[in-house]
Design an enzyme around this catalytic site. Structure first.
Site, PDB file in Angstrom:
ATOM      1  N   GLU A  93     119.850 -30.355  -1.046  1.00 49.54           N
ATOM      2  CA  GLU A  93     119.414 -30.803   0.290  1.00 49.54           C
ATOM      3  C   GLU A  93     118.629 -32.059   0.106  1.00 49.54           C
ATOM      4  O   GLU A  93     118.366 -32.674  -0.935  1.00 49.54           O
ATOM      5  CB  GLU A  93     118.163 -29.777   0.604  1.00 49.54           C
ATOM      6  CG  GLU A  93     117.241 -29.905   1.475  1.00 49.54           C
ATOM      7  CD  GLU A  93     117.573 -29.902   2.927  1.00 49.54           C
ATOM      8  OE1 GLU A  93     118.474 -30.589   3.279  1.00 49.54           O
ATOM      9  OE2 GLU A  93     117.125 -29.155   3.762  1.00 49.54           O
ATOM     10  N   ASP A  94     118.568 -32.811   1.397  1.00 52.37           N
ATOM     11  CA  ASP A  94     117.822 -34.327   1.389  1.00 52.37           C
ATOM     12  C   ASP A  94     116.333 -34.183   0.986  1.00 52.37           C
ATOM     13  O   ASP A  94     115.858 -34.737   0.086  1.00 52.37           O
ATOM     14  CB  ASP A  94     117.920 -34.829   2.601  1.00 52.37           C
ATOM     15  CG  ASP A  94     117.849 -34.298   3.749  1.00 52.37           C
ATOM     16  OD1 ASP A  94     117.350 -32.915   3.857  1.00 52.37           O
ATOM     17  OD2 ASP A  94     117.718 -34.866   5.012  1.00 52.37           O
TER      18      ASP A  94
ATOM     19  N   ASP B 108     110.475 -30.243   2.978  1.00 53.68           N
ATOM     20  CA  ASP B 108     109.007 -30.734   3.852  1.00 53.68           C
ATOM     21  C   ASP B 108     108.227 -29.186   4.068  1.00 53.68           C
ATOM     22  O   ASP B 108     107.619 -28.887   3.053  1.00 53.68           O
ATOM     23  CB  ASP B 108     109.684 -31.325   5.078  1.00 53.68           C
ATOM     24  CG  ASP B 108     108.468 -31.641   5.751  1.00 53.68           C
ATOM     25  OD1 ASP B 108     107.635 -32.331   5.342  1.00 53.68           O
ATOM     26  OD2 ASP B 108     108.617 -31.598   7.187  1.00 53.68           O
TER      27      ASP B 108
ATOM     28  N   PHE C  12     107.234 -40.177   6.747  1.00 54.24           N
ATOM     29  CA  PHE C  12     108.231 -39.908   7.264  1.00 54.24           C
ATOM     30  C   PHE C  12     109.175 -41.073   6.612  1.00 54.24           C
ATOM     31  O   PHE C  12     108.788 -42.106   6.695  1.00 54.24           O
ATOM     32  CB  PHE C  12     108.046 -40.024   8.756  1.00 54.24           C
ATOM     33  CG  PHE C  12     109.337 -39.400   9.412  1.00 54.24           C
ATOM     34  CD1 PHE C  12     109.590 -37.948   9.500  1.00 54.24           C
ATOM     35  CD2 PHE C  12     110.555 -40.161   9.752  1.00 54.24           C
ATOM     36  CE1 PHE C  12     110.656 -37.376  10.109  1.00 54.24           C
ATOM     37  CE2 PHE C  12     111.775 -39.491  10.292  1.00 54.24           C
ATOM     38  CZ  PHE C  12     111.771 -38.287  10.318  1.00 54.24           C
TER      39      PHE C  12
ATOM     40  N   ARG D 106     120.506 -43.687   8.786  1.00 50.67           N
ATOM     41  CA  ARG D 106     121.109 -42.912   7.479  1.00 50.67           C
ATOM     42  C   ARG D 106     121.914 -44.017   6.473  1.00 50.67           C
ATOM     43  O   ARG D 106     122.064 -43.463   5.432  1.00 50.67           O
ATOM     44  CB  ARG D 106     122.015 -42.031   7.953  1.00 50.67           C
ATOM     45  CG  ARG D 106     121.556 -41.003   8.915  1.00 50.67           C
ATOM     46  CD  ARG D 106     122.629 -39.737   9.079  1.00 50.67           C
ATOM     47  NE  ARG D 106     122.119 -39.070  10.211  1.00 50.67           N
ATOM     48  CZ  ARG D 106     121.561 -37.745  10.043  1.00 50.67           C
ATOM     49  NH1 ARG D 106     120.984 -37.466   8.748  1.00 50.67           N
ATOM     50  NH2 ARG D 106     121.116 -36.967  10.933  1.00 50.67           N
TER      51      ARG D 106
HETATM   52  P1  IMP Z   1     111.572 -28.063   6.391  1.00 54.06           P
HETATM   53  O1  IMP Z   1     112.491 -27.058   6.914  1.00 54.06           O
HETATM   54  O2  IMP Z   1     110.345 -28.559   7.074  1.00 54.06           O
HETATM   55  O3  IMP Z   1     111.453 -28.198   4.917  1.00 54.06           O
HETATM   56  O4  IMP Z   1     112.552 -29.660   6.966  1.00 54.06           O
HETATM   57  C1  IMP Z   1     113.464 -29.984   6.138  1.00 54.06           C
HETATM   58  C2  IMP Z   1     114.480 -30.759   6.903  1.00 54.06           C
HETATM   59  O5  IMP Z   1     113.529 -31.732   7.590  1.00 54.06           O
HETATM   60  C3  IMP Z   1     115.143 -32.121   5.731  1.00 54.06           C
HETATM   61  O6  IMP Z   1     116.348 -31.389   5.497  1.00 54.06           O
HETATM   62  C4  IMP Z   1     115.241 -32.997   6.725  1.00 54.06           C
HETATM   63  O7  IMP Z   1     116.378 -33.147   7.515  1.00 54.06           O
HETATM   64  C5  IMP Z   1     114.209 -33.069   7.837  1.00 54.06           C
HETATM   65  N1  IMP Z   1     112.959 -33.944   7.200  1.00 54.06           N
HETATM   66  C6  IMP Z   1     111.951 -33.549   6.611  1.00 54.06           C
HETATM   67  N2  IMP Z   1     111.067 -34.592   6.409  1.00 54.06           N
HETATM   68  C7  IMP Z   1     111.771 -35.674   6.899  1.00 54.06           C
HETATM   69  C8  IMP Z   1     111.666 -37.210   6.985  1.00 54.06           C
HETATM   70  O8  IMP Z   1     110.583 -37.574   6.220  1.00 54.06           O
HETATM   71  N3  IMP Z   1     112.420 -38.088   7.404  1.00 54.06           N
HETATM   72  C9  IMP Z   1     113.659 -37.410   8.023  1.00 54.06           C
HETATM   73  N4  IMP Z   1     114.005 -35.987   7.892  1.00 54.06           N
HETATM   74  C10 IMP Z   1     113.182 -35.287   7.442  1.00 54.06           C
HETATM   75 MG    MG Z   2     118.143 -31.558   6.717  1.00 54.55          MG
END
Ligand code: IMP
Ligand code: MG
Length: 182
Positions: free
Chosen positions: A101-102, A105, A154, A167
Site C-alpha cells: 500500500e502507498d 491513513d 497531504f 504521481r
Molecule cells: P485510508 O483508508 O484512510 O487509510 O486511506 C488510504 C488511502 O488514502 C491511500 O491508499 C491513499 O490512496 C489515500 N491517501 C491517504 N493519505 C493521502 C495523502 O496524503 N495523499 C494522497 N493520497 C492519500
Molecule cells: Mg490508495
C-alpha cells in the site's frame, strides 16, 4: 490554462526512499526465506511506483497482482467506505501474500483489504506501506512493515496523487496551498 494553487515541498527524497526499500527488502526476504513463490499484491493506483521498486529489489520468486479499492475519490478526505473496484486476477488460497500500500491513513482501506484477503485463506499474509500517518488512524490496523511514519500532511509523488496529479514526481512532497497562482 490555470494552475492549481498549491506548491510541493520535498519531504522524502528519492535517495532516502531507495535506501529504505533496501532495508525493507532485507527484512521481507528474511520473513519469506522459505517461500517458493511470493504473491505481491499492489493496491492501485498509489502503490504502482513503490511496488515496481520493491519487487526489483526483492531476491525472491515473485508474482505480481493488483487490486483496486476506492477511497478518496478526487478529494482530500477518506470516504471511510471501501469498495473493491478491481479484484485480483489469481486465487491466493494456500499462498504467501504481501500486500503493498502507498499510505495507511485512517486505516479503513488496509483493514478492509486485509480482511478480504484473509478470508481467502492464504498460507501467510503480510503487509507493507510506504507511508504511515499514525495520528490519523480511525481503525486499529498497522502494516507489518512501514517505510516512513509521517505527520498529518497531504503528500504527493512517487505514485501518490492529488486529484490524479503529481504521481510522476520521483520524491514524496507535501502539498502547501498558496494564495492566487502558484
Ligand atoms: P485510508 O483508508 O484512510 O487509510 O486511506 C488510504 C488511502 O488514502 C491511500 O491508499 C491513499 O490512496 C489515500 N491517501 C491517504 N493519505 C493521502 C495523502 O496524503 N495523499 C494522497 N493520497 C492519500
Ligand atoms: Mg490508495
Amino acid at each position: 490554462m490555470s494552475q492549481p494553487n498549491y506548491v510541493i515541498d520535498q519531504m522524502i527524497s528519492a535517495k532516502s526512499i531507495a535506501a529504505r526499500i533496501e532495508e525493507l527488502c532485507f527484512e521481507i526476504q528474511r520473513e519469506f526465506a522459505n517461500t517458493e513463490k511470493l504473491v505481491v499484491v499492489g493496491l492501485l493506483r498509489g502503490s504502482f511506483v513503490f511496488i515496481a521498486d520493491l519487487v526489483r529489489e526483492l531476491d525472491l520468486n515473485v508474482e505480481v497482482d493488483f487490486l483496486e479499492a476506492s477511497s478518496y475519490g478526487d478529494t482530500m478526505e477518506s470516504s471511510r467506505e471501501v469498495r473493491i473496484l478491481k479484484d485480483l486476477r489469481g486465487g491466493i488460497e494456500g499462498q504467501d501474500v504481501l500486500v503493498v500500500e502507498d499510505i495507511v491513513d485512517t486505516g479503513f482501506t488496509m483493514k478492509h483489504v486485509l480482511g478480504l484477503l484473509r478470508a481467502r485463506k492464504p498460507r501467510k499474509l503480510r503487509s507493507i506501506a510506504l507511508l504511515d500517518k499514525p495520528s490519523r488512524r480511525e481503525v486499529d490496523v498497522k502494516a507489518d512493515w512501514t517505510g516512513f511514519e509521517i505527520p498529518d500532511e497531504f503528500v504527493v509523488g512517487y505514485g501518490i496523487d492529488y486529484a490524479q496529479r503529481d504521481r510522476n514526481l520521483p520524491f514524496i512532497g507535501k502539498v502547501r496551498f498558496v494564495e492566487g497562482d502558484a
